[in-house]
Design an enzyme around this catalytic site. Structure first.
Site, PDB file in Angstrom:
ATOM      1  N   ARG A   1     -35.786 -51.859 -53.568  1.00  0.00           N
ATOM      2  CA  ARG A   1     -36.266 -53.088 -52.957  1.00  0.00           C
ATOM      3  C   ARG A   1     -37.756 -53.072 -52.584  1.00  0.00           C
ATOM      4  O   ARG A   1     -38.295 -54.092 -52.168  1.00  0.00           O
ATOM      5  CB  ARG A   1     -35.442 -53.390 -51.701  1.00  0.00           C
ATOM      6  CG  ARG A   1     -33.988 -53.681 -52.020  1.00  0.00           C
ATOM      7  CD  ARG A   1     -33.154 -53.923 -50.767  1.00  0.00           C
ATOM      8  NE  ARG A   1     -33.603 -55.049 -49.972  1.00  0.00           N
ATOM      9  CZ  ARG A   1     -33.330 -56.321 -50.223  1.00  0.00           C
ATOM     10  NH1 ARG A   1     -32.612 -56.644 -51.294  1.00  0.00           N
ATOM     11  NH2 ARG A   1     -33.774 -57.280 -49.424  1.00  0.00           N
TER      12      ARG A   1
ATOM     13  N   ASP B   1     -62.421 -54.739 -78.993  1.00  0.00           N
ATOM     14  CA  ASP B   1     -63.277 -53.876 -78.173  1.00  0.00           C
ATOM     15  C   ASP B   1     -62.516 -53.401 -76.940  1.00  0.00           C
ATOM     16  O   ASP B   1     -62.344 -54.140 -75.970  1.00  0.00           O
ATOM     17  CB  ASP B   1     -64.535 -54.652 -77.768  1.00  0.00           C
ATOM     18  CG  ASP B   1     -65.449 -53.853 -76.853  1.00  0.00           C
ATOM     19  OD1 ASP B   1     -65.203 -52.644 -76.662  1.00  0.00           O
ATOM     20  OD2 ASP B   1     -66.418 -54.437 -76.336  1.00  0.00           O
TER      21      ASP B   1
END
Length: 470
Positions: free
Chosen positions: A360, A51
């Protein structure tokens, strides 16, 4: 591994259950389990129904049926279940059209790789994430109409120096002094070793493990770089192993970017490189040993960084880590060594094969498939359009004059700002039908409604400290 080899593995190891896993839209692994005897070669062709309307950000209730398609080469033995169990990661398909589902994050990652190959720029993208995390001894939190709080604790934390632990043996880690101390100050070495070995046993190539900068159990285990889709799979397994090993030791692990006030948050510095055959195309004779393609890739990443952060830093808590004036990489610039720049070029090795870009900004709350895809698509755009990143930021950011610092672009200051940036700048993600307008709009709407607005509606505990007596 082929379907036939999976079935042979089930027989040889006397496997009793098959666990089928997939990634939901925000980035949490989901699963269900079938008896091993119910798996046959036809399952790999026909799939298994579920589902989709019950999965966050996916199908509407009137079109809920979806198919899980097991991917045999992702198979591993689950190291935690009492009943012998193998795990397979699955792709998602529409049961009527049999097309891959556009909102399946793993499908986005697969399309990213295919698009890169179609451009002729490269045929492989390698990703190397450094996902940090905390291991706590206790966590409590709640928010109701009448109260809101959180409480975390760690036996190695600085705030427990005076705790009545009967006995308190000291060796607590001071704030920002958690990087590389030996035991007994580092109390988590054995747990990290166990995590590391289970990762190796499960097929992840591990390079190192260590304590990180923050007190109270901040850690990192470093994976060797791998191809984009496989690395997305490995980040899911990485988190699964860390959380479950901690749980078995009566501890709790979190990848929340900023759980502690006054100490470092957890990032997921992400390394990226493009290869064409055996040729690392980011290596060259330019700045920091980079090629023109690498500089253009940096240009693309920096140009689109505010939009990328909607995926790579996808929580309101992410922006408690990305704060100007600290060590966080909020400056949208590049440098060969400066860790306050958003893009860094690691200089540990002179080998062309080691030449890569380190972005970063990301943190480990990110959906890895979507994050790695967005970074890659920005790099491709930079190369295609020859977007030069300008001059590098090799100065100490704290020594810059205010006027000079003001000229350096900054990362978004909130999730709301990042979502606004993504709404304005996502054409580069649509190329090759990698992301779709539906994926972008669903992501933005889900995050705004369920996270940004949800936080804005609730008073913060510290607001009582600031304003109760006004």
């Amino acid at each position: 591994m082929t379907p036939q080899e999976v079935l042979a593995m089930i027989r040889e190891k006397d496997i009793k259950a098959v666990d089928l896993r997939f990634m939901d839209f925000p980035g949490i692994w989901q699963h269900f389990t079938i008896p091993a005897g119910k798996l046959d070669e036809g399952t790999f062709e026909d799939g298994l129904g579920f589902d989709g309307s019950s999965i966050r950000g996916w199908q509407a209730i009137n079109e809920s049926d979806m198919l899980l398609m097991p991917v045999p080469e992702t198979t591993f033995v689950d190291p935690f279940t009492e009943l012998p169990t193998i795990v397979m990661i699955c792709n998602i398909q529409d049961p009527i059209t049999r097309e891959d589902y556009t909102r399946d994050p793993r499908n986005v990652a697969r399309k990213t790789v295919n698009y890169l190959k179609s451009t002729g720029i490269a045929d492989t993208v390698y990703i190397g994430p450094e996902a940090e995390f905390f291991i706590f001894d206790d966590v409590r939190y709640d928010h109701t109409p009448s109260q809101g709080f959180y409480s975390i604790d760690s036996s190695e934390a600085e705030w427990n120096r005076g705790a009545d632990e009967r006995p308190n043996l000291g060796h607590k880690l001071r704030h920002k002094e958690g990087y590389f101390p030996c035991p007994p100050a580092d109390q988590l070495m054995d747990i990290r070793n166990e995590m590391m070995q289970l990762m190796i046993d499960s097929g992840i190539d591990i390079e190192a493990q260590h304590h990180e900068v923050a007190t109270a159990g901040q850690c990192e285990i470093d994976m060797r770089f791998d191809e984009l889709v496989r690395m997305g799979d490995q980040v899911c397994l990485y988190k699964y192993i860390i959380k479950n090993v901690a749980f078995q030791h009566n501890k709790t692990a979190t990848f929340m970017p900023k759980p502690l006030f006054g100490d470092n948050g957890s990032g997921m510095h992400t390394h990226i490189s493009f290869w064409k055959g055996e040729n690392p195309i980011f290596a060259g004779s330019g700045y920091a040993g980079l090629s023109d393609e690498a500089l253009f890739a940096i240009g693309g990443i920096l140009k689109h960084a505010p939009a990328i952060l909607a995926f790579s830093n996808p929580t309101t808590n992410s922006y408690k880590r990305l704060v100007p004036g600290y060590e966080a990489p909020v400056n949208l610039a590049y440098s060969q060594r400066n860790r306050s720049a958003a893009c860094r070029i690691p200089m540990y090795s002179p080998s062309p094969k080691a030449k890569r870009i380190e972005f970063r900004c990301p943190d480990p709350s990110a959906n890895p498939y979507l994050t790695f895809s967005a970074i890659t698509m920005a790099a491709i755009d930079g190369i295609q359009n020859k977007i030069h990143p300008g001059e590098p930021l090799d100065k100490n950011i704290y020594d810059l004059e205010p006027e000079e610092l003001a000229q350096v672009p900054k990362a978004p200051g909130s999730l709301a700002d990042a979502l606004d940036a993504l709404e304005k700048d996502h054409e580069f993600l649509l190329r090759g039908d990698v992301f779709t307008e539906d994926v972008i709009s669903t992501w933005i709407n889900y995050k705004r409604k369920n996270e940004v607005e949800a936080i804005n509606l609730r008073p913060h505990p510290y607001e009582f400290c600031l304003y109760y007596d006004v």
